[in-house]
Motif scaffolding. Structure first.
Motif, PDB file in Angstrom:
ATOM      1  N   GLU A   1       0.702  -1.211   0.031  1.00  0.00           N
ATOM      2  CA  GLU A   1       0.064  -0.132  -0.078  1.00  0.00           C
ATOM      3  C   GLU A   1       1.000   1.401   0.030  1.00  0.00           C
ATOM      4  O   GLU A   1       1.968   1.340   0.610  1.00  0.00           O
ATOM      5  CB  GLU A   1      -0.959   0.089   1.196  1.00  0.00           C
ATOM      6  CG  GLU A   1      -1.871  -1.056   1.391  1.00  0.00           C
ATOM      7  CD  GLU A   1      -2.829  -1.050   2.536  1.00  0.00           C
ATOM      8  OE1 GLU A   1      -2.932   0.164   3.097  1.00  0.00           O
ATOM      9  OE2 GLU A   1      -3.237  -2.242   2.905  1.00  0.00           O
ATOM     10  N   LEU A   2       0.488   2.373  -0.614  1.00  0.00           N
ATOM     11  CA  LEU A   2       1.212   3.555  -0.632  1.00  0.00           C
ATOM     12  C   LEU A   2       1.284   4.087   0.755  1.00  0.00           C
ATOM     13  O   LEU A   2       2.434   4.609   1.086  1.00  0.00           O
ATOM     14  CB  LEU A   2       0.167   4.542  -1.545  1.00  0.00           C
ATOM     15  CG  LEU A   2       0.323   4.183  -3.046  1.00  0.00           C
ATOM     16  CD1 LEU A   2      -0.428   5.448  -3.801  1.00  0.00           C
ATOM     17  CD2 LEU A   2       1.513   3.817  -3.628  1.00  0.00           C
ATOM     18  N   ARG A   3       0.348   4.056   1.582  1.00  0.00           N
ATOM     19  CA  ARG A   3       0.502   4.430   3.008  1.00  0.00           C
ATOM     20  C   ARG A   3       1.650   3.697   3.739  1.00  0.00           C
ATOM     21  O   ARG A   3       2.542   4.180   4.327  1.00  0.00           O
ATOM     22  CB  ARG A   3      -0.923   4.196   3.711  1.00  0.00           C
ATOM     23  CG  ARG A   3      -0.845   4.523   5.147  1.00  0.00           C
ATOM     24  CD  ARG A   3      -2.184   4.270   5.617  1.00  0.00           C
ATOM     25  NE  ARG A   3      -2.790   2.766   5.517  1.00  0.00           N
ATOM     26  CZ  ARG A   3      -2.427   1.927   6.373  1.00  0.00           C
ATOM     27  NH1 ARG A   3      -1.505   2.148   7.327  1.00  0.00           N
ATOM     28  NH2 ARG A   3      -2.516   0.372   5.969  1.00  0.00           N
ATOM     29  N   VAL A   4       1.566   2.480   3.567  1.00  0.00           N
ATOM     30  CA  VAL A   4       2.846   1.762   3.866  1.00  0.00           C
ATOM     31  C   VAL A   4       4.141   2.125   3.408  1.00  0.00           C
ATOM     32  O   VAL A   4       5.359   2.029   4.493  1.00  0.00           O
ATOM     33  CB  VAL A   4       2.494   0.091   3.974  1.00  0.00           C
ATOM     34  CG1 VAL A   4       3.779  -0.802   4.672  1.00  0.00           C
ATOM     35  CG2 VAL A   4       1.197  -0.113   4.482  1.00  0.00           C
ATOM     36  N   LEU A   5       4.206   2.489   2.280  1.00  0.00           N
ATOM     37  CA  LEU A   5       5.210   2.800   1.778  1.00  0.00           C
ATOM     38  C   LEU A   5       5.658   4.114   2.187  1.00  0.00           C
ATOM     39  O   LEU A   5       7.137   4.463   2.452  1.00  0.00           O
ATOM     40  CB  LEU A   5       5.277   2.995   0.128  1.00  0.00           C
ATOM     41  CG  LEU A   5       5.284   1.839  -0.538  1.00  0.00           C
ATOM     42  CD1 LEU A   5       5.227   1.771  -2.032  1.00  0.00           C
ATOM     43  CD2 LEU A   5       6.681   0.821  -0.323  1.00  0.00           C
TER      44      LEU A   5
ATOM     45  N   GLU B   1      10.545   6.517  -6.071  1.00  0.00           N
ATOM     46  CA  GLU B   1       9.692   6.709  -7.491  1.00  0.00           C
ATOM     47  C   GLU B   1       8.483   6.328  -7.372  1.00  0.00           C
ATOM     48  O   GLU B   1       7.832   6.992  -8.370  1.00  0.00           O
ATOM     49  CB  GLU B   1      10.663   5.716  -8.441  1.00  0.00           C
ATOM     50  CG  GLU B   1      12.312   5.789  -8.536  1.00  0.00           C
ATOM     51  CD  GLU B   1      12.556   7.112  -9.287  1.00  0.00           C
ATOM     52  OE1 GLU B   1      11.554   7.673  -9.700  1.00  0.00           O
ATOM     53  OE2 GLU B   1      13.789   7.300  -9.647  1.00  0.00           O
ATOM     54  N   ILE B   2       8.036   5.293  -6.862  1.00  0.00           N
ATOM     55  CA  ILE B   2       6.744   4.807  -6.845  1.00  0.00           C
ATOM     56  C   ILE B   2       5.743   5.831  -6.282  1.00  0.00           C
ATOM     57  O   ILE B   2       4.721   6.150  -6.733  1.00  0.00           O
ATOM     58  CB  ILE B   2       6.431   3.488  -6.038  1.00  0.00           C
ATOM     59  CG1 ILE B   2       7.099   2.509  -6.896  1.00  0.00           C
ATOM     60  CG2 ILE B   2       4.906   3.271  -5.708  1.00  0.00           C
ATOM     61  CD1 ILE B   2       7.272   1.448  -5.871  1.00  0.00           C
ATOM     62  N   LEU B   3       6.174   6.502  -5.147  1.00  0.00           N
ATOM     63  CA  LEU B   3       5.437   7.479  -4.711  1.00  0.00           C
ATOM     64  C   LEU B   3       5.175   8.878  -5.445  1.00  0.00           C
ATOM     65  O   LEU B   3       4.341   9.537  -5.518  1.00  0.00           O
ATOM     66  CB  LEU B   3       5.821   8.041  -3.108  1.00  0.00           C
ATOM     67  CG  LEU B   3       5.451   6.656  -2.225  1.00  0.00           C
ATOM     68  CD1 LEU B   3       6.206   7.042  -0.766  1.00  0.00           C
ATOM     69  CD2 LEU B   3       4.036   6.445  -1.856  1.00  0.00           C
ATOM     70  N   ALA B   4       6.469   9.221  -6.069  1.00  0.00           N
ATOM     71  CA  ALA B   4       6.402  10.307  -6.876  1.00  0.00           C
ATOM     72  C   ALA B   4       5.686  10.166  -8.036  1.00  0.00           C
ATOM     73  O   ALA B   4       4.972  11.023  -8.462  1.00  0.00           O
ATOM     74  CB  ALA B   4       7.830  10.653  -7.239  1.00  0.00           C
TER      75      ALA B   4
END
Length: 295
Positions: free
Chosen positions: A2-6, A70-73
């Motif tokens: 999950e993006l939150r966990v990242l 990179e994923i979050l950006a």
């Protein structure tokens, strides 16, 4: 993942302390510890070595740190472009090396910001290897590349400008008296070469039989520091024209190579990619600018 966990993981990787990371994230320390443990269980790797007062990233943790950024950006960029799909705003991200030809692109970007104040422009400087990687993973909309490179995997638009190779040197150097630089002028001289040109053997044919008589003392990837070295030493810099300030008030001069050696400049983007509204407007304006100059 999950993006939150990242986000939780990146905060922990930055602080290297679970308590400080929890305070930064406004969550409890036990809850954060559980989220990190669950992430490690999901991935099947240890991300941190736990010590009494600090954490140490494992090799897997360092890899995830790079990828998570990179994923979050990309997720944030995608969100902004979707939100702005009905109006002209959003983010436009361009990666490029150093080239005078960038002036055309920068002029267009300035006009876009003036016409559409909600647009945000992000410029990334780097060589072809880095910009291609970021283009492929989606964190760049466009990459500007210099030189003859394989472009079959990309859409492309070649600019009218070409980069011209030459030698950057102190104005007191004896070669500064010449109008142009021939291969024999560089025999036994100390030269700093562009990293990308060195990897591709760009100057071997130009030097011909004299190539082994040239003393290449190293490489550079971006110009600024190389220019300082030329200013403060007898080392010569193989460089593109019009990157350095060579006015009379400065201590540097540029002399072109003879025979001339030039590079095409091309802007590329991914095949079959649905460009955002602002990215499509930018490429339309760039295409029109090129057409106007080549009529």
């Amino acid at each position: 993942m999950e993006l939150r966990v990242l986000n939780y993981f990146l905060a922990t990787a930055q602080e290297l302390n679970m308590t400080r990371a929890a305070e930064k994230l406004l969550v409890s320390q036990p809850a954060l510890s559980r989220q990190i443990a669950d992430l490690e269980a999901e991935l099947g790797v240890k991300l941190f070595i736990r010590q009494p007062r600090r954490l140490i990233l494992t090799s897997a943790g360092r890899y995830l740190q790079t990828q998570a950024k990179e994923i979050l950006a990309l997720a944030d960029k995608t969100k902004q472009n979707l939100i702005s799909s009905t109006v002209i705003n959003g983010d436009l991200t361009i990666g490029a090396g150093e080239s005078y030809a960038m002036q055309r692109i920068l002029n267009l970007l300035s006009e876009l910001i003036e016409d559409y104040p909600e647009v945000k422009v992000h410029l990334f400087s780097g060589d072809y290897t880095v910009t291609e990687q970021k283009l492929n993973n989606g964190t760049l909309d466009f990459a500007v590349i210099m030189g003859d490179l394989p472009l079959g995997n990309y859409e492309s638009l070649q600019l009218p400008e070409k980069d011209r190779w030459g030698v950057l040197m102190s104005k007191d150097d004896e070669l500064a008296k010449l109008d142009s630089i021939r291969p024999e002028d560089l025999v036994n001289r100390q030269i700093l070469n562009s990293e990308q040109a060195s990897e591709k053997g760009r100057f071997q044919r130009w030097f011909g039989n004299l190539y082994r008589q040239v003393n290449f003392v190293g490489t550079y990837n971006l110009y600024y520091n190389a220019g300082l070295m030329a200013k403060n030493s007898k080392i010569l810099i193989l460089s593109y024209d019009r990157l350095a300030n060579t006015s009379e008030d400065f201590d540097l001069v540029f002399r072109p190579l003879s025979p001339a050696l030039t590079e095409p400049v091309t802007i590329i983007w991914k095949h079959e990619t649905e460009l955002s509204t602002i990215a499509q407007l930018f490429i339309n304006r760039l295409s029109a600018s090129i057409s106007d100059d080549t009529k």
